[in-house]
Structure formats: C-alpha cells, structure tokens
Design an enzyme around this catalytic site. Structure first.
Site, PDB file in Angstrom:
ATOM      1  N   ASP A  78      46.467  39.317  32.742  1.00 22.50           N
ATOM      2  CA  ASP A  78      47.006  39.371  31.295  1.00 22.50           C
ATOM      3  C   ASP A  78      45.828  40.471  31.468  1.00 22.50           C
ATOM      4  O   ASP A  78      44.854  40.048  30.875  1.00 22.50           O
ATOM      5  CB  ASP A  78      46.297  37.706  30.695  1.00 22.50           C
ATOM      6  CG  ASP A  78      46.877  38.267  29.077  1.00 22.50           C
ATOM      7  OD1 ASP A  78      46.938  39.069  29.003  1.00 22.50           O
ATOM      8  OD2 ASP A  78      47.332  37.411  28.751  1.00 22.50           O
ATOM      9  N   TRP A 103      38.825  36.039  35.503  1.00 26.31           N
ATOM     10  CA  TRP A 103      39.659  34.858  35.181  1.00 26.31           C
ATOM     11  C   TRP A 103      40.301  34.682  36.897  1.00 26.31           C
ATOM     12  O   TRP A 103      39.990  35.884  37.830  1.00 26.31           O
ATOM     13  CB  TRP A 103      41.104  35.413  34.238  1.00 26.31           C
ATOM     14  CG  TRP A 103      42.132  34.176  34.937  1.00 26.31           C
ATOM     15  CD1 TRP A 103      43.377  34.254  35.612  1.00 26.31           C
ATOM     16  CD2 TRP A 103      42.975  33.071  34.308  1.00 26.31           C
ATOM     17  NE1 TRP A 103      44.342  32.995  35.483  1.00 26.31           N
ATOM     18  CE2 TRP A 103      43.723  32.328  34.317  1.00 26.31           C
ATOM     19  CE3 TRP A 103      41.674  32.040  33.532  1.00 26.31           C
ATOM     20  CZ2 TRP A 103      44.089  31.349  34.326  1.00 26.31           C
ATOM     21  CZ3 TRP A 103      41.980  31.037  33.056  1.00 26.31           C
ATOM     22  CH2 TRP A 103      43.751  30.226  33.049  1.00 26.31           C
ATOM     23  N   ASP A 122      37.676  42.287  33.655  1.00 25.29           N
ATOM     24  CA  ASP A 122      37.614  42.754  32.298  1.00 25.29           C
ATOM     25  C   ASP A 122      37.195  44.242  32.583  1.00 25.29           C
ATOM     26  O   ASP A 122      35.236  43.801  33.081  1.00 25.29           O
ATOM     27  CB  ASP A 122      37.991  42.496  31.966  1.00 25.29           C
ATOM     28  CG  ASP A 122      38.924  41.213  31.137  1.00 25.29           C
ATOM     29  OD1 ASP A 122      39.865  41.990  31.081  1.00 25.29           O
ATOM     30  OD2 ASP A 122      38.804  40.629  29.798  1.00 25.29           O
ATOM     31  N   TRP A 154      37.115  38.420  28.634  1.00 26.40           N
ATOM     32  CA  TRP A 154      36.010  38.315  29.656  1.00 26.40           C
ATOM     33  C   TRP A 154      34.997  39.178  29.210  1.00 26.40           C
ATOM     34  O   TRP A 154      33.925  39.005  30.193  1.00 26.40           O
ATOM     35  CB  TRP A 154      36.117  38.394  30.623  1.00 26.40           C
ATOM     36  CG  TRP A 154      37.578  37.237  31.890  1.00 26.40           C
ATOM     37  CD1 TRP A 154      38.572  37.606  31.340  1.00 26.40           C
ATOM     38  CD2 TRP A 154      37.638  36.229  31.649  1.00 26.40           C
ATOM     39  NE1 TRP A 154      39.972  36.116  31.670  1.00 26.40           N
ATOM     40  CE2 TRP A 154      38.701  35.462  31.562  1.00 26.40           C
ATOM     41  CE3 TRP A 154      36.569  35.467  31.315  1.00 26.40           C
ATOM     42  CZ2 TRP A 154      38.653  33.988  31.531  1.00 26.40           C
ATOM     43  CZ3 TRP A 154      36.738  34.122  31.181  1.00 26.40           C
ATOM     44  CH2 TRP A 154      37.764  33.059  31.398  1.00 26.40           C
ATOM     45  N   TYR A 163      37.252  45.471  24.791  1.00 29.81           N
ATOM     46  CA  TYR A 163      37.584  45.710  26.185  1.00 29.81           C
ATOM     47  C   TYR A 163      38.592  46.578  26.408  1.00 29.81           C
ATOM     48  O   TYR A 163      38.885  47.739  25.449  1.00 29.81           O
ATOM     49  CB  TYR A 163      38.750  44.084  25.709  1.00 29.81           C
ATOM     50  CG  TYR A 163      39.811  44.187  26.665  1.00 29.81           C
ATOM     51  CD1 TYR A 163      39.241  44.170  28.219  1.00 29.81           C
ATOM     52  CD2 TYR A 163      41.598  44.797  26.887  1.00 29.81           C
ATOM     53  CE1 TYR A 163      40.680  44.267  28.957  1.00 29.81           C
ATOM     54  CE2 TYR A 163      42.062  44.681  27.687  1.00 29.81           C
ATOM     55  CZ  TYR A 163      42.434  43.930  29.157  1.00 29.81           C
ATOM     56  OH  TYR A 163      42.937  44.483  29.924  1.00 29.81           O
ATOM     57  N   THR A 166      41.822  45.904  32.659  1.00 27.90           N
ATOM     58  CA  THR A 166      41.333  44.499  34.038  1.00 27.90           C
ATOM     59  C   THR A 166      41.869  44.926  34.970  1.00 27.90           C
ATOM     60  O   THR A 166      42.886  45.338  35.057  1.00 27.90           O
ATOM     61  CB  THR A 166      42.973  43.209  33.486  1.00 27.90           C
ATOM     62  OG1 THR A 166      42.085  43.394  32.004  1.00 27.90           O
ATOM     63  CG2 THR A 166      41.675  42.116  34.494  1.00 27.90           C
TER      64      THR A 166
HETATM   65  N1  ABN Z   1      41.701  39.515  29.711  1.00 24.58           N
HETATM   66  C1  ABN Z   1      41.985  40.478  28.477  1.00 24.58           C
HETATM   67  C2  ABN Z   1      42.477  40.616  27.635  1.00 24.58           C
HETATM   68  C3  ABN Z   1      40.993  41.054  26.859  1.00 24.58           C
HETATM   69  C4  ABN Z   1      40.967  40.671  25.202  1.00 24.58           C
HETATM   70  C5  ABN Z   1      41.933  39.718  24.901  1.00 24.58           C
HETATM   71  C6  ABN Z   1      42.529  38.712  25.258  1.00 24.58           C
HETATM   72  C7  ABN Z   1      43.154  39.931  26.873  1.00 24.58           C
END
Ligand code: ABN
Length: 175
Positions: A78, A103, A122, A154, A163, A166
């Site tokens: 994700d 995750w 992440d 994360w 962020y 990933t």
């Molecule tokens: N793990 C990806 C993510 C980052 C920020 C918000 C939602 C999902």
C-alpha cells in the site's frame, strides 16, 4: 559504607518493608506474562539486516513487469513504489531513509509456486513521490482491525515522519 551503599540499602529495606515476597513475585509474573502477549503484535524492526532473502526469486522473471501492482512481491503493498521514485524494489531513493518498522505480507511467487514473506518498509524524509501507487490488500483487514490494516505511515518512528515511497523487500520463504 559510602553514600551509594547507604542509598541502596535504604531502597532495599524500603521495598522489603512495603512489598511482600508473594506480592513481588506476582508483579514480576504479571509483567512477564503481559509482555509475552504484547511483543508478538509489535511491529518488528528488520532494517539492521535489511537484505533480500529471496535468492533467485528476488530477480523479476522474464515477462514480469516489477512496476506493475500485480507483480507478485507487491501483493500487500500500500504505497508508491520506490522503483518509480529513484530507488529500487528494495532500496530507498537518495535522500530518504527506510522506516525501521514495516507491514509484512505473504506473497505467492507463481514461477516457483512458493510463498515468500515480504516486508513493506516506507522510505521517509521526502515529500510523497506520487508515482506508481499500489493499494494491494492481501491478508489486510479494515481499519477497525488495527493490527491487520496496512494503510499506515510506517515513517512514524523516523526522525521525519514524512512519507515518500515504499519498498517491497523479500525476507525469505514462508514456512
Ligand atoms: N505505508 C504507506 C502509507 C504511508 C502513509 C499513509 C498511508 C500509507
């Protein structure tokens, strides 16, 4: 006796007067049993030894497009794929930092007909990459089942919680 000895003795006597042996044992037992329940649900840091553990499976097979969300190792990804953001499948782009927590999913490699554990770390400290987003949900549960929900930043434990993207790191075969 110096002051450290006197302090130690005073503390020990204080505990001995106020806490029964049985009470002390009960408290220690509660902590041990409680932590045994909590530890398995805490996110695990794998960054110290963050290397691909998939052997030949780590290499995309002929005909595989590793930037496609259907590529097998992205089964529970994700986020924005780092390989579209200046990084690779398993390394963060320059200027960003991998999250120590991740995750974890179990993905099926169709070429070997074998399951692998994949960690989705992440990369943090740069604004959102915005490219190659995948919202895959293998083994994910809705947000109200908090510990089985992967729509989480994360980067929360990093110096910067911003962020960026990933990575999909093959940890090893699922046993
Ligand atoms: N793990 C990806 C993510 C980052 C920020 C918000 C939602 C999902």
């Amino acid at each position: 006796m110096n002051w450290v000895d006197r302090l130690g003795e005073g503390l020990a006597r204080g505990v001995a007067h106020n806490v029964s042996r049985r009470g002390l044992l009960a408290s220690v037992s509660k902590i041990l049993v409680g932590s045994a329940f909590i530890m398995p649900v805490l996110p695990i840091s794998r960054v110290a030894h963050a290397q691909e553990g998939g052997g030949a499976a780590a290499e995309p097979a002929a005909g595989d497009d590793p930037t496609n969300c259907d590529y097998w190792r992205h089964c529970a990804l994700d986020g924005f794929q780092c390989s579209c953001c200046g990084g690779t499948l398993n390394s963060c782009p320059a200027g960003s930092e991998a999250s120590p927590i991740s995750w974890v999913g179990t993905c099926h490699n169709p070429h070997e007909n074998k399951n692998y554990v994949v960690a989705y770390h992440d990369c943090c400290g740069k604004t959102a990459c915005g490219r190659c987003y995948c919202g895959n949900q293998v083994d994910e549960r809705p947000g109200y089942e908090f510990f089985r929900h992967n729509d989480v930043d994360w980067c929360m434990a990093n110096r910067s919680a911003v962020y960026h993207c990933t990575v999909s790191l093959i940890v090893g075969p699922a046993t």
